[in-house]
Design an enzyme around this catalytic site. Structure first.
Site, PDB file in Angstrom:
ATOM      1  N   TYR A  83      -1.991  -1.456  10.380  1.00 26.10           N
ATOM      2  CA  TYR A  83      -1.968  -1.524   8.909  1.00 26.10           C
ATOM      3  C   TYR A  83      -0.657  -0.963   8.368  1.00 26.10           C
ATOM      4  O   TYR A  83      -0.002  -1.578   7.528  1.00 26.10           O
ATOM      5  CB  TYR A  83      -3.170  -0.742   8.375  1.00 26.10           C
ATOM      6  CG  TYR A  83      -3.418  -0.879   6.884  1.00 26.10           C
ATOM      7  CD1 TYR A  83      -4.162  -1.946   6.384  1.00 26.10           C
ATOM      8  CD2 TYR A  83      -2.936   0.068   5.995  1.00 26.10           C
ATOM      9  CE1 TYR A  83      -4.417  -2.057   5.027  1.00 26.10           C
ATOM     10  CE2 TYR A  83      -3.191  -0.039   4.634  1.00 26.10           C
ATOM     11  CZ  TYR A  83      -3.942  -1.098   4.154  1.00 26.10           C
ATOM     12  OH  TYR A  83      -4.190  -1.207   2.808  1.00 26.10           O
ATOM     13  N   SER A 134       0.877  -1.174   0.000  1.00 28.52           N
ATOM     14  CA  SER A 134       0.000   0.000   0.000  1.00 28.52           C
ATOM     15  C   SER A 134       0.907   1.214   0.000  1.00 28.52           C
ATOM     16  O   SER A 134       2.093   1.112   0.348  1.00 28.52           O
ATOM     17  CB  SER A 134      -0.854  -0.001   1.274  1.00 28.52           C
ATOM     18  OG  SER A 134      -1.453   1.268   1.488  1.00 28.52           O
TER      19      SER A 134
HETATM   20  P1  NAD Z   1     -11.366  -6.205  -0.161  1.00 29.64           P
HETATM   21  O1  NAD Z   1     -11.957  -6.117   1.197  1.00 29.64           O
HETATM   22  O2  NAD Z   1     -12.202  -5.841  -1.363  1.00 29.64           O
HETATM   23  O3  NAD Z   1     -10.761  -7.644  -0.426  1.00 29.64           O
HETATM   24  C1  NAD Z   1     -10.020  -8.303   0.549  1.00 29.64           C
HETATM   25  C2  NAD Z   1      -9.936  -9.760   0.167  1.00 29.64           C
HETATM   26  O4  NAD Z   1      -9.208 -10.430   1.192  1.00 29.64           O
HETATM   27  C3  NAD Z   1     -11.299 -10.425   0.076  1.00 29.64           C
HETATM   28  O5  NAD Z   1     -11.265 -11.409  -0.948  1.00 29.64           O
HETATM   29  C4  NAD Z   1     -11.439 -11.090   1.444  1.00 29.64           C
HETATM   30  O6  NAD Z   1     -12.310 -12.207   1.442  1.00 29.64           O
HETATM   31  C5  NAD Z   1     -10.002 -11.506   1.674  1.00 29.64           C
HETATM   32  N1  NAD Z   1      -9.687 -11.762   3.070  1.00 29.64           N
HETATM   33  C6  NAD Z   1      -9.894 -10.975   4.150  1.00 29.64           C
HETATM   34  N2  NAD Z   1      -9.482 -11.605   5.257  1.00 29.64           N
HETATM   35  C7  NAD Z   1      -8.995 -12.805   4.854  1.00 29.64           C
HETATM   36  C8  NAD Z   1      -8.429 -13.908   5.532  1.00 29.64           C
HETATM   37  N3  NAD Z   1      -8.273 -13.923   6.869  1.00 29.64           N
HETATM   38  N4  NAD Z   1      -8.054 -14.983   4.799  1.00 29.64           N
HETATM   39  C9  NAD Z   1      -8.231 -15.008   3.469  1.00 29.64           C
HETATM   40  N5  NAD Z   1      -8.756 -13.998   2.775  1.00 29.64           N
HETATM   41  C10 NAD Z   1      -9.137 -12.911   3.471  1.00 29.64           C
HETATM   42  O7  NAD Z   1     -10.048  -5.301  -0.069  1.00 29.64           O
HETATM   43  P2  NAD Z   1      -9.094  -4.660  -1.179  1.00 29.64           P
HETATM   44  O8  NAD Z   1      -9.228  -3.191  -1.061  1.00 29.64           O
HETATM   45  O9  NAD Z   1      -9.259  -5.319  -2.508  1.00 29.64           O
HETATM   46  O10 NAD Z   1      -7.683  -5.029  -0.548  1.00 29.64           O
HETATM   47  C11 NAD Z   1      -6.795  -5.965  -1.114  1.00 29.64           C
HETATM   48  C12 NAD Z   1      -5.384  -5.625  -0.695  1.00 29.64           C
HETATM   49  O11 NAD Z   1      -5.046  -4.337  -1.218  1.00 29.64           O
HETATM   50  C13 NAD Z   1      -5.193  -5.538   0.823  1.00 29.64           C
HETATM   51  O12 NAD Z   1      -3.945  -6.087   1.167  1.00 29.64           O
HETATM   52  C14 NAD Z   1      -5.213  -4.046   1.077  1.00 29.64           C
HETATM   53  O13 NAD Z   1      -4.494  -3.704   2.219  1.00 29.64           O
HETATM   54  C15 NAD Z   1      -4.528  -3.547  -0.183  1.00 29.64           C
HETATM   55  N6  NAD Z   1      -4.777  -2.126  -0.464  1.00 29.64           N
HETATM   56  C16 NAD Z   1      -6.035  -1.659  -0.685  1.00 29.64           C
HETATM   57  C17 NAD Z   1      -6.206  -0.317  -0.953  1.00 29.64           C
HETATM   58  C18 NAD Z   1      -7.560   0.268  -1.225  1.00 29.64           C
HETATM   59  O14 NAD Z   1      -7.651   1.495  -1.323  1.00 29.64           O
HETATM   60  N7  NAD Z   1      -8.595  -0.518  -1.385  1.00 29.64           N
HETATM   61  C19 NAD Z   1      -5.117   0.546  -0.999  1.00 29.64           C
HETATM   62  C20 NAD Z   1      -3.861   0.030  -0.766  1.00 29.64           C
HETATM   63  C21 NAD Z   1      -3.703  -1.307  -0.502  1.00 29.64           C
END
Ligand code: NAD
Length: 256
Positions: free
Chosen positions: A151, A138
């Site tokens: 985080y 991130s």
């Molecule tokens: P999201 O909530 O849409 O998806 C998260 C995914 O992780 C889902 O498929 C969920 O089922 C799965 N998950 C959660 N806990 C779990 C567990 N214990 N075991 C297995 N699977 C699990 O979130 P996202 O925004 O797509 O995030 C994905 C990644 O991107 C994360 O690592 C997040 O930190 C990172 N990220 C997101 C953003 C943003 O703005 N959305 C920005 C930077 C980084």
């Protein structure tokens, strides 16, 4: 470009993980999905791209379940060539108010799970002298924000893990890099938009503007599709000597 390769993407039933899984599938990679909630919809979306799809529901906070997922991928697909460590959760609270159980969960899912998947995937990648490990960190792997201690610590940690993995594989055909998104409008971020809207009495649109305005100079979300294309680049031949980078796609957030 990736025909015959297998990609395992953690947390790919939603958001960024599903976007990356589909981008890799468009290049011909077979895909192992993972994550909670409905798996049939995501499986169908990936299968529609003409590749083989598997799914394992391992909880990324549980090392034994991660081992079972890696064994499943090996048995069903032969090998994991591309590992995308993407599963992640968020919790927002001041350090002194942060629930201890939430701290442990964020560190386990956002950081420690990538150590387990990587240690289990690396031997076969080394044996094949080809592999790609892509850690979805991130912009919070590069800079901090208040009330996101677990985080930010986990994301800085995964950037560190990325560098060490890249160094240990530097003379091989295996690379490891991190992707550092700014805001992406997934369920994880919609929750933060909803919290802002409720706290400040704003509409969804106003809360989104406020959220972007605080951090992201471009005033636009990065998309899962754009992040998927960055993952495809890391997997391409042009990415052969890209090692240990933490590449932000953040609308200028970390440039400030
Ligand atoms: P999201 O909530 O849409 O998806 C998260 C995914 O992780 C889902 O498929 C969920 O089922 C799965 N998950 C959660 N806990 C779990 C567990 N214990 N075991 C297995 N699977 C699990 O979130 P996202 O925004 O797509 O995030 C994905 C990644 O991107 C994360 O690592 C997040 O930190 C990172 N990220 C997101 C953003 C943003 O703005 N959305 C920005 C930077 C980084």
């Amino acid at each position: 470009m990736l025909a015959g390769k297998t990609a395992l993407v953690t947390g790919s039933t939603s958001g960024i993980g599903l976007g990356i899984a589909k981008a890799l599938a468009r290049q011909g990679a077979n895909v192992v999905l993972n994550g909670f909630g409905d798996a049939e919809g995501p499986k169908a979306q990936v299968a529609a791209l003409g590749v083989k799809v598997g799914y394992h529901g391992a909880d990324m906070s549980k090392p034994a379940e991660i081992e079972a997922m890696m064994a499943y991928a090996q048995q069903s697909f032969g090998r994991v060539d591309i590992l995308v460590n993407n599963a992640g959760i968020q919790h927002v609270a001041k350090v002194e108010d942060f629930p201890v159980e939430r701290w442990d969960a964020v560190i386990a899912i956002n950081l420690t799970s990538a150590f387990h998947t990587s240690r289990l995937a690396l031997p076969a990648m080394r044996a094949a002298n080809w592999g790609r490990i892509i850690n979805v960190a991130s912009v919070h792997g590069l800079v901090g924000s208040a009330e996101k201690s677990a985080y930010v610590a986990a994301k800085h940690g995964i950037v560190g893990l990325t560098k060490v993995t890249a160094l240990e594989t530097a003379t091989t055909g295996v690379t490891c890099n991190a992707i550092c998104p700014g805001w992406v409008l997934t369920p994880l971020v919609q929750k933060q938009v909803d919290a802002k809207a409720a706290a400040l009495g704003l509409s969804n649109e106003e809360a989104i503007k406020r959220l972007l305005g605080e951090k992201e100079p471009s005033m636009q979300f990065t998309t899962a599709e754009e992040l998927g294309e960055l993952a495809v680049f890391f997997c391409s031949a042009a990415g052969n000597n890209v090692r240990g980078v933490a590449w932000n796609m953040d609308g200028g957030w970390a440039a400030q």
